[in-house]
Design an enzyme around this catalytic site. Structure first.
Site, mmCIF file in Angstrom:
data_model
loop_
_atom_site.group_PDB
_atom_site.id
_atom_site.type_symbol
_atom_site.label_atom_id
_atom_site.label_comp_id
_atom_site.label_asym_id
_atom_site.label_seq_id
_atom_site.Cartn_x
_atom_site.Cartn_y
_atom_site.Cartn_z
ATOM 1 N N ARG A 102 1.045 -1.346 0.184
ATOM 2 C CA ARG A 102 0.078 0.275 0.137
ATOM 3 C C ARG A 102 0.922 1.527 0.204
ATOM 4 N NH1 ARG A 102 -5.417 1.271 3.499
ATOM 5 N NH2 ARG A 102 -6.057 0.000 1.525
ATOM 6 N N HIS A 129 -7.224 0.280 -6.299
ATOM 7 C CA HIS A 129 -7.871 0.190 -5.024
ATOM 8 C C HIS A 129 -8.187 -1.407 -5.693
ATOM 9 C CE1 HIS A 129 -7.790 -1.454 -1.180
ATOM 10 N NE2 HIS A 129 -8.550 -0.817 -0.667
ATOM 11 N N GLN A 132 -10.082 -3.948 -3.189
ATOM 12 C CA GLN A 132 -11.271 -4.088 -3.090
ATOM 13 C C GLN A 132 -12.374 -4.190 -4.240
ATOM 14 O OE1 GLN A 132 -12.601 -1.922 0.165
ATOM 15 N NE2 GLN A 132 -14.100 -2.577 -0.220
ATOM 16 N N ASP A 218 -17.231 6.789 -1.801
ATOM 17 C CA ASP A 218 -15.980 7.006 -0.771
ATOM 18 C C ASP A 218 -16.183 8.220 -0.351
ATOM 19 O OD1 ASP A 218 -13.627 6.013 -0.073
ATOM 20 O OD2 ASP A 218 -12.721 6.208 -2.030
ATOM 21 N N CYS A 258 -16.408 1.245 0.449
ATOM 22 C CA CYS A 258 -15.134 0.208 0.546
ATOM 23 C C CYS A 258 -15.023 0.131 1.828
ATOM 24 C CB CYS A 258 -14.430 0.906 0.112
ATOM 25 S SG CYS A 258 -13.403 2.293 0.124
ATOM 26 N N ARG A 286 -13.567 -8.961 1.901
ATOM 27 C CA ARG A 286 -11.441 -8.321 1.444
ATOM 28 C C ARG A 286 -11.086 -10.116 1.897
ATOM 29 N NH1 ARG A 286 -10.032 -3.762 1.279
ATOM 30 N NH2 ARG A 286 -7.767 -4.543 0.906
HETATM 31 N N1 NVA Z 1 -9.749 6.925 -1.614
HETATM 32 C C1 NVA Z 1 -9.716 5.485 0.005
HETATM 33 C C2 NVA Z 1 -9.638 4.379 0.520
HETATM 34 C C3 NVA Z 1 -9.146 3.894 1.654
HETATM 35 C C4 NVA Z 1 -9.879 2.470 1.325
HETATM 36 C C5 NVA Z 1 -8.091 6.529 0.062
HETATM 37 O O1 NVA Z 1 -7.022 6.022 -1.418
HETATM 38 O O2 NVA Z 1 -7.791 7.266 1.024
HETATM 39 N N1 CP Z 2 -10.843 -0.175 2.497
HETATM 40 C C1 CP Z 2 -9.826 -0.217 2.782
HETATM 41 O O1 CP Z 2 -8.940 -0.834 2.235
HETATM 42 O O2 CP Z 2 -9.864 -0.611 3.800
HETATM 43 P P1 CP Z 2 -8.757 0.148 5.090
HETATM 44 O O3 CP Z 2 -8.401 0.972 4.803
HETATM 45 O O4 CP Z 2 -8.590 0.243 6.739
HETATM 46 O O5 CP Z 2 -7.680 -1.154 3.877
#
Ligand code: NVA
Ligand code: CP
Length: 303
Positions: A102, A129, A132, A218, A258, A286
């Site tokens: 990540r 992502h 997800q 989101d 998500c 997930r």
């Molecule tokens: N769009 C959000 C998703 C979090 C799971 C982010 O990137 O923070």
């Molecule tokens: N939806 C998702 O990826 O959640 P986290 O940021 O908690 O991993």
């Protein structure tokens, strides 16, 4: 060797296999049946941004498959002290079987993958992502059957989740109705699309929801964009999924998010906590979907 860096890295046929496999793996999990296909394999998880679901689902999932995990963050590794990503990839991939990352720019995970001896999975980047949306479409299929030919309404930021939904639509044959505030639109080239055939843009989020089979949104401010928080709060004020939007959607429409969610911002509490919401199934799925993914990347198709 295959990596999973964006949704379009797999074909529709591979997704059909993964959804069927995730369903089998989930059934066995619910029945307390062992499913240990990755005994003695090690997954490295690298987090340059915070996480709850991604960490728990990959970590619990890998242990359930009989493997083990190594958890690294920017702050507690040399990644935070400017060791080149290429060097990190060479080292980490000599000691582990699989890597989940990540991070920020997609180019960073691509550079890692180019120097890795083992498959690399995108656990979220600024652009995508895929894990997800893999879980989300598995969840849609569980509740409603095939997503092909259906309409998904995207209400909110033209972000990593939006881009991934657009790639999935192009690959799996559904349509996305996208409504974002001005200045936060999706970008066809950033999203990596072949054409604009599988999505339609709406200035009014209510119109985007008309007749949709799935409404999804989101956070207004994704991780890494916190400095824009105030401007975004003002720009996104009308992009809150509420009961009126859900009423405009198809009568059996599902709501997805998500997570983490901010009730009263991108979604009204009555919607996310209401009868059409499947957010807890999405979160649980997930794990099942990623167990199928990890198994596939390491072992290929299993009978
Ligand atoms: N769009 C959000 C998703 C979090 C799971 C982010 O990137 O923070
Ligand atoms: N939806 C998702 O990826 O959640 P986290 O940021 O908690 O991993």
């Amino acid at each position: 060797m295959q990596h999973y860096l964006q949704f379009k890295d797999f074909s529709a046929d591979e997704y059909a296999y993964l959804f069927a496999r995730a369903s089998l793996i989930k059934k066995k999990f619910k029945a307390y049946e062992k499913h240990r296909t990755l005994v003695d394999r090690t997954l490295a998880m690298i987090f340059e941004k915070a996480s709850t679901r991604t960490r728990v689902s990959f970590e619990a999932g890998m242990y359930q498959l009989g493997g083990s995990v190594v958890h690294l963050t920017t702050g507690d590794s040399q990644l935070g002290r400017a060791e080149p990503i290429e060097d990190s990839a060479k080292v980490i991939s000599r000691m582990t079987d699989l890597v989940m990352i990540r991070t920020f720019e997609q180019t960073k995970i691509e550079r890692f993958a180019a120097n890795s001896r083992v498959p690399v999975i995108n656990g979220l980047t600024n652009e995508f992502h895929p894990c997800q949306v893999l879980a989300d479409i598995f969840t849609y299929i569980e509740h409603r059957g095939s997503i092909a030919g259906k309409t998904v309404a995207w209400v909110g930021d033209g972000n990593n989740m939006a881009n991934t939904w657009l790639q999935a639509a192009e690959l799996l044959g559904f349509t996305v109705h996208v409504s974002t505030p001005s200045g936060y639109e999706v970008n066809q080239s950033v999203a990596g699309l072949r054409s604009s055939d599988s999505y339609r843009v709406f200035t009014d989020p209510l119109q985007a929801c008309q007749g949709a089979h799935l409404v999804t949104t989101d956070v207004w401010t994704s991780m890494g964009y916190e400095a824009e928080n105030e401007a975004r709060r003002a720009a996104f004020a009308s992009w809150c999924v509420d009961r009126t939007m859900m009423a405009a959607a198809a009568p059996d429409a599902l709501f997805m998010h998500c997570l983490p969610a901010h009730r009263g911002e991108e979604v009204e509490a009555e919607v996310i906590d209401g009868p059409q919401s499947v957010v807890w199934d999405e979160a649980e799925n997930r794990m099942h979907a990623q167990k199928a993914l990890m198994e596939y990347l390491l072992l290929g198709r299993l009978a």
